[in-house]
Write a protein that holds these residues in place. Structure first.
Motif, PDB file in Angstrom:
ATOM      1  N   PRO A  41      51.467  11.993  14.189  1.00 17.25           N
ATOM      2  CA  PRO A  41      50.892  10.654  14.302  1.00 17.25           C
ATOM      3  C   PRO A  41      49.407  10.665  14.656  1.00 17.25           C
ATOM      4  CG  PRO A  41      52.400  11.099  16.116  1.00 17.25           C
ATOM      5  CD  PRO A  41      52.510  12.244  15.156  1.00 17.25           C
ATOM      6  N   ALA A  42      48.920  11.766  15.221  1.00 19.75           N
ATOM      7  CA  ALA A  42      47.502  11.866  15.570  1.00 19.75           C
ATOM      8  C   ALA A  42      46.704  12.539  14.450  1.00 19.75           C
ATOM      9  CB  ALA A  42      47.338  12.654  16.871  1.00 19.75           C
ATOM     10  N   GLY A  43      47.285  12.653  13.262  1.00 22.38           N
ATOM     11  CA  GLY A  43      46.619  13.339  12.159  1.00 22.38           C
ATOM     12  C   GLY A  43      46.935  14.812  12.211  1.00 22.38           C
ATOM     13  N   LEU A  44      46.063  15.627  11.661  1.00 23.30           N
ATOM     14  CA  LEU A  44      46.290  17.068  11.664  1.00 23.30           C
ATOM     15  C   LEU A  44      46.090  17.597  13.075  1.00 23.30           C
ATOM     16  CD1 LEU A  44      44.510  18.084   8.359  1.00 23.30           C
ATOM     17  CD2 LEU A  44      46.916  17.581   8.757  1.00 23.30           C
ATOM     18  N   GLU A  45      47.064  18.331  13.565  1.00 24.48           N
ATOM     19  CA  GLU A  45      47.028  18.797  14.940  1.00 24.48           C
ATOM     20  C   GLU A  45      46.590  20.259  14.993  1.00 24.48           C
ATOM     21  OE1 GLU A  45      50.523  16.747  17.109  1.00 24.48           O
ATOM     22  OE2 GLU A  45      51.095  17.077  15.035  1.00 24.48           O
ATOM     23  N   PRO A  46      45.629  20.586  15.853  1.00 24.28           N
ATOM     24  CA  PRO A  46      45.087  21.937  15.899  1.00 24.28           C
ATOM     25  C   PRO A  46      45.976  22.930  16.634  1.00 24.28           C
ATOM     26  CG  PRO A  46      44.009  20.573  17.526  1.00 24.28           C
ATOM     27  CD  PRO A  46      44.932  19.681  16.741  1.00 24.28           C
ATOM     28  N   ARG A  47      47.052  22.474  17.225  1.00 26.08           N
ATOM     29  CA  ARG A  47      47.904  23.368  17.988  1.00 26.08           C
ATOM     30  C   ARG A  47      48.723  24.266  17.081  1.00 26.08           C
ATOM     31  NH1 ARG A  47      50.674  18.814  20.888  1.00 26.08           N
ATOM     32  NH2 ARG A  47      49.894  17.798  19.065  1.00 26.08           N
ATOM     33  N   GLY A  48      49.354  25.293  17.702  1.00 23.60           N
ATOM     34  CA  GLY A  48      50.174  26.217  16.939  1.00 23.60           C
ATOM     35  C   GLY A  48      51.338  25.526  16.253  1.00 23.60           C
ATOM     36  N   ARG A  49      51.616  25.959  15.040  1.00 20.36           N
ATOM     37  CA  ARG A  49      52.733  25.424  14.270  1.00 20.36           C
ATOM     38  C   ARG A  49      53.810  26.492  14.161  1.00 20.36           C
ATOM     39  NH1 ARG A  49      48.073  24.016  11.873  1.00 20.36           N
ATOM     40  NH2 ARG A  49      47.609  21.810  11.818  1.00 20.36           N
ATOM     41  N   TYR A  50      55.069  26.052  14.197  1.00 19.27           N
ATOM     42  CA  TYR A  50      56.198  26.976  14.184  1.00 19.27           C
ATOM     43  C   TYR A  50      57.286  26.445  13.267  1.00 19.27           C
ATOM     44  CZ  TYR A  50      53.936  28.965  18.237  1.00 19.27           C
ATOM     45  OH  TYR A  50      53.018  29.553  19.059  1.00 19.27           O
ATOM     46  N   VAL A  51      57.988  27.375  12.628  1.00 19.39           N
ATOM     47  CA  VAL A  51      59.128  27.024  11.783  1.00 19.39           C
ATOM     48  C   VAL A  51      60.401  27.342  12.547  1.00 19.39           C
ATOM     49  CG1 VAL A  51      60.393  27.603   9.676  1.00 19.39           C
ATOM     50  CG2 VAL A  51      57.911  27.379   9.617  1.00 19.39           C
ATOM     51  N   TYR A  52      61.302  26.383  12.577  1.00 18.89           N
ATOM     52  CA  TYR A  52      62.628  26.520  13.186  1.00 18.89           C
ATOM     53  C   TYR A  52      63.640  26.610  12.059  1.00 18.89           C
ATOM     54  CZ  TYR A  52      66.966  24.757  15.370  1.00 18.89           C
ATOM     55  OH  TYR A  52      68.250  24.575  15.806  1.00 18.89           O
ATOM     56  N   ILE A  53      64.517  27.601  12.106  1.00 18.51           N
ATOM     57  CA  ILE A  53      65.651  27.694  11.190  1.00 18.51           C
ATOM     58  C   ILE A  53      66.872  27.884  12.060  1.00 18.51           C
ATOM     59  CG2 ILE A  53      66.778  29.030   9.368  1.00 18.51           C
ATOM     60  CD1 ILE A  53      63.951  29.731   8.361  1.00 18.51           C
ATOM     61  N   GLY A  54      67.774  26.903  12.023  1.00 16.63           N
ATOM     62  CA  GLY A  54      68.905  26.958  12.927  1.00 16.63           C
ATOM     63  C   GLY A  54      70.124  26.235  12.394  1.00 16.63           C
ATOM     64  N   PRO A  55      71.131  26.121  13.245  1.00 14.72           N
ATOM     65  CA  PRO A  55      72.375  25.475  12.833  1.00 14.72           C
ATOM     66  C   PRO A  55      72.192  23.974  12.605  1.00 14.72           C
ATOM     67  CG  PRO A  55      72.406  25.924  15.186  1.00 14.72           C
ATOM     68  CD  PRO A  55      71.158  26.549  14.646  1.00 14.72           C
ATOM     69  N   LEU A  56      73.165  23.385  11.947  1.00 11.56           N
ATOM     70  CA  LEU A  56      73.118  21.948  11.655  1.00 11.56           C
ATOM     71  C   LEU A  56      73.324  21.109  12.907  1.00 11.56           C
ATOM     72  CD1 LEU A  56      75.198  22.041   8.375  1.00 11.56           C
ATOM     73  CD2 LEU A  56      72.717  21.722   8.583  1.00 11.56           C
ATOM     74  N   GLU A  57      73.988  21.650  13.897  1.00 16.90           N
ATOM     75  CA  GLU A  57      74.245  20.955  15.160  1.00 16.90           C
ATOM     76  C   GLU A  57      73.604  21.711  16.304  1.00 16.90           C
ATOM     77  OE1 GLU A  57      75.680  18.014  15.590  1.00 16.90           O
ATOM     78  OE2 GLU A  57      76.027  17.814  13.445  1.00 16.90           O
ATOM     79  N   PRO A  58      72.958  21.052  17.234  1.00  9.00           N
ATOM     80  CA  PRO A  58      72.765  19.605  17.266  1.00  9.00           C
ATOM     81  C   PRO A  58      71.786  19.173  16.174  1.00  9.00           C
ATOM     82  CG  PRO A  58      71.442  20.620  18.982  1.00  9.00           C
ATOM     83  CD  PRO A  58      72.256  21.716  18.348  1.00  9.00           C
TER      84      PRO A  58
END
Length: 104
Positions: A41-58
């Motif tokens: 919501p604040a536009g492009l964020e300069p902080r670190g970006r991470y990819v999560y790959i996990g189960p459907l739940e939760p």
């Protein structure tokens, strides 16, 4: 197969008050373009970006907070990845909370 991968190579992550085993990796190089497709919501964020790959739940939702090794991360985009028989796993793009004066 995904469950085996998560069990063997995943890490403990707190999501929606539950502990789950998932992959959580920083975005580097070519994946950077993918991270920029869904700005926060604040536009492009300069902080670190991470990819999560996990189960459907939760079920993850945008703006949900994940805790990984004592640090908090905000979910910015979520997708269910499907196979031949329906949803298989959850993919999410996350950004590190705090820092850079943003306070998210």
């Amino acid at each position: 197969m995904v469950e085996k991968l998560l069990k063997q190579y995943g890490m403990e992550i707190q999501a929606a008050g539950q502990s789950v085993r998932a992959l959580f990796q920083p975005v580097t190089g070519k994946l950077e373009r993918l991270a920029l497709q869904d700005p926060g919501p604040a536009g492009l964020e300069p902080r670190g970006r991470y990819v999560y790959i996990g189960p459907l739940e939760p079920e993850l939702r945008e703006d949900m907070v994940l805790t990984v090794a004592g640090k908090d991360y905000t979910v910015r985009a979520v997708r269910q990845i499907t196979g031949n028989d329906g949803p298989v796993y959850c993919w999410a793009m996350c950004v590190e909370r705090g820092g850079h004066g943003v306070g998210l």
